[in-house]
Design an enzyme around this catalytic site. Structure first.
Site, PDB file in Angstrom:
ATOM      1  N   TYR A 174      36.976  31.063  49.621  1.00 55.08           N
ATOM      2  CA  TYR A 174      36.039  29.858  49.527  1.00 55.08           C
ATOM      3  C   TYR A 174      35.861  29.132  51.151  1.00 55.08           C
ATOM      4  O   TYR A 174      35.103  28.227  51.067  1.00 55.08           O
ATOM      5  CB  TYR A 174      36.594  28.928  48.537  1.00 55.08           C
ATOM      6  CG  TYR A 174      35.965  29.476  47.320  1.00 55.08           C
ATOM      7  CD1 TYR A 174      36.374  30.497  46.480  1.00 55.08           C
ATOM      8  CD2 TYR A 174      35.000  28.710  46.635  1.00 55.08           C
ATOM      9  CE1 TYR A 174      35.614  30.991  45.476  1.00 55.08           C
ATOM     10  CE2 TYR A 174      34.101  29.287  45.406  1.00 55.08           C
ATOM     11  CZ  TYR A 174      34.622  30.489  44.939  1.00 55.08           C
ATOM     12  OH  TYR A 174      33.929  30.569  43.561  1.00 55.08           O
ATOM     13  N   ALA A 213      35.178  38.588  43.111  1.00 48.99           N
ATOM     14  CA  ALA A 213      36.566  37.975  42.463  1.00 48.99           C
ATOM     15  C   ALA A 213      36.570  36.642  43.019  1.00 48.99           C
ATOM     16  O   ALA A 213      35.777  36.401  44.192  1.00 48.99           O
ATOM     17  CB  ALA A 213      37.668  38.856  43.285  1.00 48.99           C
ATOM     18  N   LYS A 214      37.135  35.904  42.558  1.00 52.79           N
ATOM     19  CA  LYS A 214      37.148  34.255  42.670  1.00 52.79           C
ATOM     20  C   LYS A 214      38.604  34.097  43.584  1.00 52.79           C
ATOM     21  O   LYS A 214      39.356  33.434  42.914  1.00 52.79           O
ATOM     22  CB  LYS A 214      36.876  33.311  41.462  1.00 52.79           C
ATOM     23  CG  LYS A 214      36.232  32.184  41.568  1.00 52.79           C
ATOM     24  CD  LYS A 214      35.809  31.451  40.212  1.00 52.79           C
ATOM     25  CE  LYS A 214      35.711  29.904  40.515  1.00 52.79           C
ATOM     26  NZ  LYS A 214      34.547  29.363  41.308  1.00 52.79           N
ATOM     27  N   ILE A 215      38.285  34.401  44.702  1.00 47.24           N
ATOM     28  CA  ILE A 215      39.580  34.059  45.635  1.00 47.24           C
ATOM     29  C   ILE A 215      39.552  33.124  46.345  1.00 47.24           C
ATOM     30  O   ILE A 215      38.644  32.591  46.876  1.00 47.24           O
ATOM     31  CB  ILE A 215      39.389  35.504  46.619  1.00 47.24           C
ATOM     32  CG1 ILE A 215      39.671  36.886  45.766  1.00 47.24           C
ATOM     33  CG2 ILE A 215      40.845  35.455  47.438  1.00 47.24           C
ATOM     34  CD1 ILE A 215      39.360  38.083  46.531  1.00 47.24           C
TER      35      ILE A 215
END
Ligand code: PMP
Length: 306
Positions: free
Chosen positions: A160, A154-156
């Site tokens: 990052y 998931a690009k949460i």
């Protein structure tokens, strides 16, 4: 600088797209996002959004993991992108940032019983790694977040931090980028890009179960390498020491595009020059994304009527 944003259901001047300091996502990293690129094609005076639907399908998957409800389908998000780009009217390569976030202004770490908002902006954007001749990289001193801690698929927004720690460690070491290992010590990916090695004329890339983002460019690379150059990809666990003995290596991703890696931990990759397979894939990729290859034109969504 962008002039507009999609915010609270409509396109507004960017200065009106503001959130409170109490916003949940700002305090706890409870958002998920995408990075999409649109390429300017000067011959046709046209801009093409690359793989738009795939990005919005992935955004929906990220939202599922974060217990978020997106009120727009992938197709609607694609259409909002086109509308926003038409309003901006950029005649250059552009990066689009869709962002879904927990918008409630409340104290308390959780994912449930919170409101979700969606926003998008688009800004001119050139290369992610500057400098010619390929990237010099280190192995990150930080390990990749584990699927059972914060899922990398998931690009949460909050996850990052792991990428930022690695990227800054690379910069402090005088390098361009960092390659991050899994908790078990296998190669995962770059701080914000997937990774390929060339070994004996074949591509090798880590498995999606090795805590990587399920990259859209990664799929494109495997597809065009096989179809256009007859090069197969072995998807498997990759050891750290394989990085030092690979013939070639490159990063791929929407932001980084195709970026050759010429040095890892101060050891030259192969000859230390950009390798032939990397070069072939690089050149074809840039033709495809600009809509110059008929066969792959359906991957490129025109912003203006043709
Ligand atoms: N891994 C990470 C951690 C990233 O942030 C990105 C950029 N989105 C990628 C890989 C590459 O993914 P994609 O090709 O879908 O842009």
């Amino acid at each position: 600088m962008p002039k507009y944003a999609f915010f609270k259901g409509e396109i507004v001047p960017i200065e009106n797209a503001k959130v409170s300091i109490m916003t949940h996502a700002l305090n706890y990293g409870t958002g998920c996002f995408e990075g999409v690129r649109a390429y300017w094609n000067p011959e046709e005076e046209q801009q093409f959004v690359f793989k738009a639907l795939e990005h919005y399908q992935r955004l929906h998957r990220s939202c599922r993991i974060l217990h978020m409800h997106l009120p727009y389908s992938p197709e609607e998000l694609r259409d909002i992108t086109v509308e926003l780009l038409q309003r901006e009217g950029y005649r250059e390569d552009t990066y689009i940032r869709p962002l879904a976030y927990k918008s409630t202004e409340v104290i308390g770490v959780r994912l449930h019983d919170l409101d979700d908002e969606f926003a998008m902006f688009a800004t001119p954007f050139g290369r992610y790694i500057e400098g010619e001749g390929g990237a010099r990289v280190i192995i990150s001193p930080w390990r990749r977040i584990d699927d059972n801690a914060i899922p990398a698929r998931a690009k949460i927004t909050g996850s990052y931090i792991n990428s930022a720690l690695s990227k800054t460690a690379a910069a402090q070491a005088g390098c361009d980028e960092a390659i991050v290992l899994t908790q078990a010590g296998h190669v995962a990916e770059g701080s914000a890009e997937n990774l390929f090695l060339v070994r004996n004329g074949r591509l090798v890339t880590p498995r999606i179960t090795d805590d990587i983002l399920e990259g859209i460019t990664r799929e494109v690379v495997m597809d065009i390498a096989r179809r256009e150059f007859g090069i197969e990809t072995k998807v498997r666990q990759v050891d750290r020491s394989e990085l030092y003995v690979a013939d070639e290596a490159f990063f791929c991703g929407t932001g980084v595009q195709i970026e050759p890696i010429v040095e890892i931990d101060h050891i030259p990759v192969g000859t230390g020059e950009v390798g032939p397979i990397t070069q072939q894939i690089h050149d074809l990729y840039f033709d495809i994304v600009r809509g110059r290859v008929e066969k792959y034109r359906h991957w490129c969504l025109p912003v203006y009527a043709e």
